[in-house]
Design an enzyme around this catalytic site. Sequence first.
Site, short mmCIF file in Angstrom:
data_model
loop_
_atom_site.label_atom_id
_atom_site.label_comp_id
_atom_site.label_asym_id
_atom_site.label_seq_id
_atom_site.Cartn_x
_atom_site.Cartn_y
_atom_site.Cartn_z
N ASP A 167 5.97 4.69 12.21
CA ASP A 167 4.50 4.61 12.20
C ASP A 167 3.86 5.48 13.28
OD1 ASP A 167 4.59 2.92 10.07
OD2 ASP A 167 3.52 1.26 11.04
N ASN A 194 3.64 4.87 5.52
CA ASN A 194 3.09 3.54 5.17
C ASN A 194 2.43 2.93 6.41
OD1 ASN A 194 2.42 1.36 3.65
ND2 ASN A 194 4.49 0.52 3.49
N ASP A 224 1.70 -11.10 11.23
CA ASP A 224 3.01 -10.43 11.31
C ASP A 224 4.07 -11.40 11.85
OD1 ASP A 224 1.56 -8.30 10.42
OD2 ASP A 224 1.84 -7.05 12.20
N GLU A 245 3.22 -4.23 3.53
CA GLU A 245 4.31 -3.34 3.13
C GLU A 245 4.82 -3.63 1.72
OE1 GLU A 245 3.41 -4.05 5.99
OE2 GLU A 245 4.29 -2.81 7.56
N HIS A 274 10.05 -3.59 7.00
CA HIS A 274 10.73 -3.82 8.27
C HIS A 274 10.77 -5.27 8.68
CE1 HIS A 274 6.64 -3.43 10.49
NE2 HIS A 274 6.41 -3.54 9.20
N ARG A 275 9.64 -5.99 8.46
CA ARG A 275 9.60 -7.38 8.96
C ARG A 275 10.48 -8.31 8.12
NH1 ARG A 275 6.59 -6.74 13.07
NH2 ARG A 275 4.77 -5.38 12.87
N LYS A 283 10.25 1.47 10.76
CA LYS A 283 8.77 1.51 10.76
C LYS A 283 8.22 1.12 12.14
CE LYS A 283 4.79 0.26 7.89
NZ LYS A 283 3.75 -0.28 8.74
O1 LIG Z 1 -4.71 -3.36 13.56
C1 LIG Z 1 -3.49 -3.48 13.66
O2 LIG Z 1 -2.81 -2.90 14.53
C2 LIG Z 1 -2.81 -4.36 12.69
C3 LIG Z 1 -3.52 -5.33 12.02
C4 LIG Z 1 -2.88 -6.29 11.10
O3 LIG Z 1 -3.22 -5.92 9.79
P1 LIG Z 1 -4.42 -6.64 8.94
O4 LIG Z 1 -5.66 -6.56 9.73
O5 LIG Z 1 -4.44 -5.83 7.70
O6 LIG Z 1 -3.98 -8.07 8.72
C5 LIG Z 1 -1.35 -6.31 11.24
O7 LIG Z 1 -0.77 -6.98 10.16
C6 LIG Z 1 -0.80 -4.91 11.33
O8 LIG Z 1 0.61 -4.93 11.46
C7 LIG Z 1 -1.35 -4.19 12.53
C1 LIG Z 2 1.27 -4.86 8.21
C2 LIG Z 2 1.99 -4.05 8.99
O1 LIG Z 2 1.79 -2.72 9.14
P1 LIG Z 2 0.52 -1.77 8.97
O2 LIG Z 2 0.15 -1.36 10.34
O3 LIG Z 2 1.05 -0.62 8.14
O4 LIG Z 2 -0.57 -2.53 8.28
C3 LIG Z 2 3.12 -4.59 9.79
O5 LIG Z 2 3.61 -3.86 10.68
O6 LIG Z 2 3.55 -5.72 9.57
#
Ligand SMILES: O=C(O)C1=C[C@@H](OP(=O)(O)O)[C@@H](O)[C@H](O)C1
Ligand SMILES: C=C(OP(=O)(O)O)C(=O)O
Length: 437
Positions: free
Chosen positions: A49, A96, A316, A344, A388-389, A414
């Site tokens: 990422d 992704n 998460d 994901e 990944h999770r 990721k």
């Molecule tokens: O802003 C961020 O860094 C994130 C917000 C969350 O997503 P959502 O806001 O879509 O739930 C989380 O699941 C993602 O891994 C990272």
């Molecule tokens: C939802 C996730 O990733 P993203 O930042 O791509 O939304 C995650 O890392 O669990």
Amino acid sequence: MESLTLQPLARIDGEVTIPGSKSLSNRILLLAALAEGTTDISNLLHSDDTDRMLEALAALGVDIDVSADRARCRVTGVGGPLSTDAAEPLDLFLGNAGTAMRPLTAALCLGQGDFILSGVPRMYERPIGDLIEALRPLGADIEYLGTTDYPPLQIRGTGLQGGTVSIRGNISSQFLTALLMAAPMAAGDLTIQVEGELVSRPYIDITLDVMRRFGVSVDNRDYQSFHIRGGQRYRSPGQIMVEGDASSASYFLAAAAIAGGTVRVHGTGTDSVQGDVRFAEVLAQMGAQVTWNPSWIEVTRGALRGVDVDLNHIPDAAMTIATTALFAEGPTTIRNIYNWRVKETDRLSAMATELRKLGAEVEEGEDYIRITPTTHYQPAEIETYDDHRIAMCFSLAAFGEEPVTILDPGCTAKTFPDYFTRFGALTTPRAERTVQP
Ligand SMILES: O=C(O)C1=C[C@@H](OP(=O)(O)O)[C@@H](O)[C@H](O)C1
Ligand SMILES: C=C(OP(=O)(O)O)C(=O)O
């Protein structure tokens, strides 16, 4: 497809320093690129990422210098919007990474030039329409190149005006994060109104904190509306350190709760800006012993009991509670997690399917999951759906009596490329069982 078979594990003990936070790394990289001045970033996460964000910023002409050991990263900010004068649209492949796709969509509207934002096939199933609808009234020129409301996108940057916009909060907080980070560089003041429930709220605190460190303050009216002065520039703080990733910490902490020993995770703690540190509170509620300090969290095994919890604030780390539930007394219900379905993979359905393979009884609702553990685990092959999770949280199933095979373990890249090596280093296998002929 590659796979990794984890033999049954007896125990986990020790200390681990977790890699940098994905959420902080990608926010810091973007604001460092937009800012005036040079930012020295330490403990930046190196993973798929963050690589996608680094590659995109480099393609946009940002000067980025990563040290040979990758321990330090120096970003020379452009001191304004990111632009291109290339004749052809500049194609930015964002894999992704939601934390690259959503914030860059808003940020690239600020400058000049033609951009295409692309990604992996799953990215084209992850919604972005709410963000586009909010950006268009500010003058954004964005076109869907595939299905309406989903990437890939074409952006023709012309700058953003100020005004008042509404953004729906119920699908992803990343839409609001994207608007907030672009807002100070709009021509006029911006008021953002949140429509309906705001999911994953602690991620907005991360956004506001990183903006503040880059010199911009936001008037936050109880997360219902936000007011940001336009015509500003971000200013580099000079040096910035990325906290350890609290979501990545959850697997080690849960393992200790199930089968410790004691595990101390360094890099995040009571001082953290990340909502996912509150995962430790859920473990405590389940019966684990938790000790905190500003920079570490320690968990010791307890007799775990099932819980009924709303984990909308930590979506998460909530996945780690789902596999921890396999080792608790009585059922665990995790509520208000509808947006697991648009990450994901459809995580609600995937988690239900894989937990059942181990023998657990699982009820999958539209926005909740209930896991009733079994006393007899079955050996299982866990499908990971390029998530990944799922790969990481199912490593906990190895604390049952049977081997667990994780398909495509490399998908942890990721956010945590060497997860299984780190996990293996702290765990002790059960004594070899005698195989009866
Ligand atoms: O802003 C961020 O860094 C994130 C917000 C969350 O997503 P959502 O806001 O879509 O739930 C989380 O699941 C993602 O891994 C990272
Ligand atoms: C939802 C996730 O990733 P993203 O930042 O791509 O939304 C995650 O890392 O669990």
